[in-house]
Write a protein that holds these residues in place. Structure first.
Motif, PDB file in Angstrom:
ATOM      1  N   SER A 133      13.154  -6.256   8.426  1.00 27.63           N
ATOM      2  CA  SER A 133      12.602  -4.897   8.942  1.00 27.63           C
ATOM      3  C   SER A 133      11.954  -4.297   7.543  1.00 27.63           C
ATOM      4  CB  SER A 133      13.854  -4.016   9.339  1.00 27.63           C
ATOM      5  OG  SER A 133      14.558  -3.776   8.406  1.00 27.63           O
ATOM      6  N   LEU A 134      11.273  -3.172   7.875  1.00 28.10           N
ATOM      7  CA  LEU A 134      10.938  -2.449   6.654  1.00 28.10           C
ATOM      8  C   LEU A 134      12.006  -1.822   5.657  1.00 28.10           C
ATOM      9  CD1 LEU A 134       8.411  -1.466   5.081  1.00 28.10           C
ATOM     10  CD2 LEU A 134       8.227   0.660   6.602  1.00 28.10           C
ATOM     11  N   HIS A 135      12.937  -1.455   6.276  1.00 31.56           N
ATOM     12  CA  HIS A 135      14.011  -0.788   5.661  1.00 31.56           C
ATOM     13  C   HIS A 135      14.918  -1.944   4.753  1.00 31.56           C
ATOM     14  CE1 HIS A 135      17.899   1.393   4.636  1.00 31.56           C
ATOM     15  NE2 HIS A 135      17.274   2.594   5.126  1.00 31.56           N
ATOM     16  N   GLU A 136      15.081  -3.166   5.211  1.00 31.87           N
ATOM     17  CA  GLU A 136      15.609  -4.178   4.624  1.00 31.87           C
ATOM     18  C   GLU A 136      14.667  -4.766   3.429  1.00 31.87           C
ATOM     19  OE1 GLU A 136      17.773  -6.546   8.112  1.00 31.87           O
ATOM     20  OE2 GLU A 136      15.771  -6.994   8.144  1.00 31.87           O
ATOM     21  N   TRP A 137      13.213  -4.639   3.700  1.00 35.37           N
ATOM     22  CA  TRP A 137      12.582  -4.798   2.573  1.00 35.37           C
ATOM     23  C   TRP A 137      12.527  -3.905   1.636  1.00 35.37           C
ATOM     24  CZ3 TRP A 137      11.026  -9.200   0.750  1.00 35.37           C
ATOM     25  CH2 TRP A 137       9.811  -9.342   0.222  1.00 35.37           C
ATOM     26  N   PHE A 138      12.586  -2.800   1.953  1.00 37.82           N
ATOM     27  CA  PHE A 138      12.791  -1.362   0.886  1.00 37.82           C
ATOM     28  C   PHE A 138      13.895  -1.680   0.008  1.00 37.82           C
ATOM     29  CE2 PHE A 138      10.244   1.892   3.164  1.00 37.82           C
ATOM     30  CZ  PHE A 138       9.042   1.305   2.680  1.00 37.82           C
ATOM     31  N   ASP A 139      15.062  -2.286   0.800  1.00 36.46           N
ATOM     32  CA  ASP A 139      16.459  -2.647  -0.157  1.00 36.46           C
ATOM     33  C   ASP A 139      16.258  -3.541  -0.969  1.00 36.46           C
ATOM     34  OD1 ASP A 139      17.889  -0.493   1.386  1.00 36.46           O
ATOM     35  OD2 ASP A 139      18.717  -1.927   3.036  1.00 36.46           O
ATOM     36  N   ILE A 140      15.375  -4.581  -0.591  1.00 39.77           N
ATOM     37  CA  ILE A 140      15.415  -5.824  -1.555  1.00 39.77           C
ATOM     38  C   ILE A 140      14.601  -5.311  -2.795  1.00 39.77           C
ATOM     39  CG2 ILE A 140      14.095  -7.854  -1.856  1.00 39.77           C
ATOM     40  CD1 ILE A 140      14.740  -8.699   1.085  1.00 39.77           C
ATOM     41  N   MET A 141      13.599  -4.464  -2.501  1.00 43.01           N
ATOM     42  CA  MET A 141      12.659  -3.864  -3.395  1.00 43.01           C
ATOM     43  C   MET A 141      13.497  -2.967  -4.382  1.00 43.01           C
ATOM     44  SD  MET A 141       9.304  -2.891  -1.518  1.00 43.01           S
ATOM     45  CE  MET A 141       8.233  -2.132  -2.892  1.00 43.01           C
ATOM     46  N   ILE A 142      14.575  -2.509  -3.981  1.00 33.58           N
ATOM     47  CA  ILE A 142      15.377  -1.354  -4.732  1.00 33.58           C
ATOM     48  C   ILE A 142      16.306  -2.341  -5.696  1.00 33.58           C
ATOM     49  CG2 ILE A 142      17.023   0.106  -4.797  1.00 33.58           C
ATOM     50  CD1 ILE A 142      15.388   1.476  -2.274  1.00 33.58           C
ATOM     51  N   ASP A 143      16.840  -3.313  -4.837  1.00 33.58           N
ATOM     52  CA  ASP A 143      17.853  -4.185  -5.714  1.00 33.58           C
ATOM     53  C   ASP A 143      17.083  -4.983  -6.698  1.00 33.58           C
ATOM     54  OD1 ASP A 143      20.074  -3.474  -3.898  1.00 33.58           O
ATOM     55  OD2 ASP A 143      19.683  -5.378  -2.408  1.00 33.58           O
ATOM     56  N   THR A 144      15.782  -5.523  -6.604  1.00 30.61           N
ATOM     57  CA  THR A 144      14.947  -6.059  -7.622  1.00 30.61           C
ATOM     58  C   THR A 144      14.964  -5.011  -8.954  1.00 30.61           C
ATOM     59  OG1 THR A 144      13.741  -7.187  -6.290  1.00 30.61           O
ATOM     60  CG2 THR A 144      12.942  -7.010  -8.333  1.00 30.61           C
ATOM     61  N   GLU A 145      14.759  -3.600  -8.697  1.00 43.67           N
ATOM     62  CA  GLU A 145      14.618  -2.863  -9.789  1.00 43.67           C
ATOM     63  C   GLU A 145      16.094  -2.832 -10.620  1.00 43.67           C
ATOM     64  OE1 GLU A 145      12.430  -0.744 -10.946  1.00 43.67           O
ATOM     65  OE2 GLU A 145      10.926  -0.956  -9.395  1.00 43.67           O
ATOM     66  N   ILE A 146      17.132  -2.707  -9.827  1.00 45.59           N
ATOM     67  CA  ILE A 146      18.343  -3.058 -10.342  1.00 45.59           C
ATOM     68  C   ILE A 146      18.629  -4.306 -11.363  1.00 45.59           C
ATOM     69  CG2 ILE A 146      21.085  -2.976  -9.931  1.00 45.59           C
ATOM     70  CD1 ILE A 146      20.348  -1.289  -7.460  1.00 45.59           C
ATOM     71  N   GLU A 147      18.286  -5.448 -10.600  1.00 48.83           N
ATOM     72  CA  GLU A 147      18.231  -6.678 -11.234  1.00 48.83           C
ATOM     73  C   GLU A 147      17.593  -6.739 -12.410  1.00 48.83           C
ATOM     74  OE1 GLU A 147      17.314  -9.600  -8.650  1.00 48.83           O
ATOM     75  OE2 GLU A 147      19.010  -9.501  -7.300  1.00 48.83           O
ATOM     76  N   GLN A 148      16.200  -6.045 -12.479  1.00 49.02           N
ATOM     77  CA  GLN A 148      15.734  -5.724 -13.798  1.00 49.02           C
ATOM     78  C   GLN A 148      16.277  -4.815 -14.837  1.00 49.02           C
ATOM     79  OE1 GLN A 148      11.736  -4.256 -12.342  1.00 49.02           O
ATOM     80  NE2 GLN A 148      11.065  -6.582 -12.130  1.00 49.02           N
ATOM     81  N   GLY A 149      17.443  -4.300 -14.830  1.00 48.78           N
ATOM     82  CA  GLY A 149      18.397  -3.224 -15.528  1.00 48.78           C
ATOM     83  C   GLY A 149      18.042  -1.946 -15.265  1.00 48.78           C
ATOM     84  N   ASN A 150      17.361  -1.670 -14.507  1.00 51.82           N
ATOM     85  CA  ASN A 150      17.068   0.005 -14.256  1.00 51.82           C
ATOM     86  C   ASN A 150      18.312   0.395 -13.582  1.00 51.82           C
ATOM     87  OD1 ASN A 150      14.631  -0.232 -15.297  1.00 51.82           O
ATOM     88  ND2 ASN A 150      13.493  -0.592 -13.393  1.00 51.82           N
ATOM     89  N   ARG A 151      18.707   1.537 -14.015  1.00 50.72           N
ATOM     90  CA  ARG A 151      19.729   2.391 -13.233  1.00 50.72           C
ATOM     91  C   ARG A 151      19.300   3.247 -12.459  1.00 50.72           C
ATOM     92  NH1 ARG A 151      23.013   6.772 -14.646  1.00 50.72           N
ATOM     93  NH2 ARG A 151      21.795   7.296 -16.732  1.00 50.72           N
ATOM     94  N   ILE A 152      19.524   3.501 -11.149  1.00 48.39           N
ATOM     95  CA  ILE A 152      19.134   4.593  -9.929  1.00 48.39           C
ATOM     96  C   ILE A 152      19.989   5.356  -9.945  1.00 48.39           C
ATOM     97  CG2 ILE A 152      18.372   4.633  -7.656  1.00 48.39           C
ATOM     98  CD1 ILE A 152      17.488   1.547  -7.744  1.00 48.39           C
ATOM     99  N   VAL A 153      19.673   6.572 -10.240  1.00 52.90           N
ATOM    100  CA  VAL A 153      20.296   7.867  -9.964  1.00 52.90           C
ATOM    101  C   VAL A 153      20.276   8.874  -8.735  1.00 52.90           C
ATOM    102  CG1 VAL A 153      20.967   7.929 -12.386  1.00 52.90           C
ATOM    103  CG2 VAL A 153      19.029   9.358 -11.439  1.00 52.90           C
ATOM    104  N   LYS A 154      18.976   8.342  -8.312  1.00 56.94           N
ATOM    105  CA  LYS A 154      18.501   9.166  -6.788  1.00 56.94           C
ATOM    106  C   LYS A 154      17.766   8.295  -6.097  1.00 56.94           C
ATOM    107  CE  LYS A 154      16.244  13.308  -5.479  1.00 56.94           C
ATOM    108  NZ  LYS A 154      15.613  14.616  -5.968  1.00 56.94           N
ATOM    109  N   LYS A 155      18.111   8.272  -4.789  1.00 55.59           N
ATOM    110  CA  LYS A 155      17.524   7.440  -3.847  1.00 55.59           C
ATOM    111  C   LYS A 155      17.160   8.291  -2.582  1.00 55.59           C
ATOM    112  CE  LYS A 155      19.777   4.075  -2.024  1.00 55.59           C
ATOM    113  NZ  LYS A 155      20.522   2.765  -2.031  1.00 55.59           N
ATOM    114  N   ASP A 156      15.875   8.091  -2.184  1.00 52.60           N
ATOM    115  CA  ASP A 156      15.571   8.458  -0.525  1.00 52.60           C
ATOM    116  C   ASP A 156      14.683   7.721  -0.061  1.00 52.60           C
ATOM    117  OD1 ASP A 156      15.091  10.333   1.261  1.00 52.60           O
ATOM    118  OD2 ASP A 156      13.571  11.493   0.433  1.00 52.60           O
ATOM    119  N   ILE A 157      15.156   7.125   1.164  1.00 52.51           N
ATOM    120  CA  ILE A 157      14.414   6.334   2.124  1.00 52.51           C
ATOM    121  C   ILE A 157      14.264   6.921   3.416  1.00 52.51           C
ATOM    122  CG2 ILE A 157      14.528   3.946   3.150  1.00 52.51           C
ATOM    123  CD1 ILE A 157      16.610   3.012   1.065  1.00 52.51           C
TER     124      ILE A 157
END
Length: 219
Positions: A133-157
């Motif tokens: 689903s689009l939401h699942e794909w968004f989750d994968i994109m966000i997880d990829t950011e984390i795997e690249q070492g980025n720290r997420i402090v705010k998220k809005d989907i």
């Protein structure tokens, strides 16, 4: 396993979409093969494109700055029109634009001292619709950011987009927005990423409303 494969594909697309300086000899070879080399003065079809841009953006006097890289300007505002994926991105005229990526899906822009870096690219989503689903794909994109070492402090989907903010592995601030839209009857995701030093935060906050003004046009 499916998620691992999807993340691998996404990382590959991100890698291919990144623009960087190439060896001058290789660049010269690519330039010599480009169908856009020695592009002539505006012909009728391009003039019509500019008239269409005028009408869509609700402005007059749009000028073509760089045909090969899709850069236009009106007054003191420049914008990037990606013709392959049919989306717009407004950016300050003081920024320097790069070369459109080899996939023709995006470009990058930086201010004078590179304390603000803006990157935009598009990917097809419809090829994954049967598995995610689009939401699942968004989750994968966000997880990829984390795997690249980025720290997420705010998220809005939302149903068709997401925004994330945080800090990069290198200590810079980042802001990223992804929007799902139609382009030539295809479902695509346009992703915009900003990386900037904390000293530029207020300037970036002023830029954001205009940067995204036309990005989701022609949904």
């Amino acid at each position: 396993m499916k998620n691992i494969y999807a993340i691998y594909i996404l990382l590959l697309m991100l890698l291919l979409s990144c623009t960087s300086k190439k060896d001058s000899n290789i660049q010269a070879t690519i330039a010599s093969l480009s169908i856009y080399d020695n592009h002539p003065t505006l012909d009728i079809s391009e003039a019509k494109h500019l008239q269409w841009v005028d009408s869509v953006l609700g402005v007059k006097g749009v000028k073509l700055i760089d045909y090969r890289n899709g850069i236009y300007q009106y007054d003191d505002t420049r914008f990037y029109w990606n013709r392959t994926f049919d989306y717009f991105l407004v950016y300050p005229s003081s920024f320097t634009h790069g070369e459109e990526s080899d996939l023709s899906n995006g470009n990058h822009f930086v201010n004078e001292d590179s304390t603000i870096c803006l990157n935009v690219y598009a990917t097809y989503f419809d090829v994954f619709k049967d598995d995610y689903s689009l939401h699942e794909w968004f989750d994968i994109m966000i997880d990829t950011e984390i795997e690249q070492g980025n720290r997420i402090v705010k998220k809005d989907i939302t149903d068709h987009s997401y925004i994330i903010e945080g800090n990069t592995k290198g200590g810079r601030c980042f802001y990223s927005k992804a929007i799902c839209k139609k382009a030539y009857e295809r479902d695509i995701i346009v992703t915009v990423k900003l990386q900037y030093t904390d000293s530029r935060r207020k300037e970036v906050e002023k830029l954001l409303p205009n940067i995204f003004k036309y990005i989701s046009i022609n949904k």
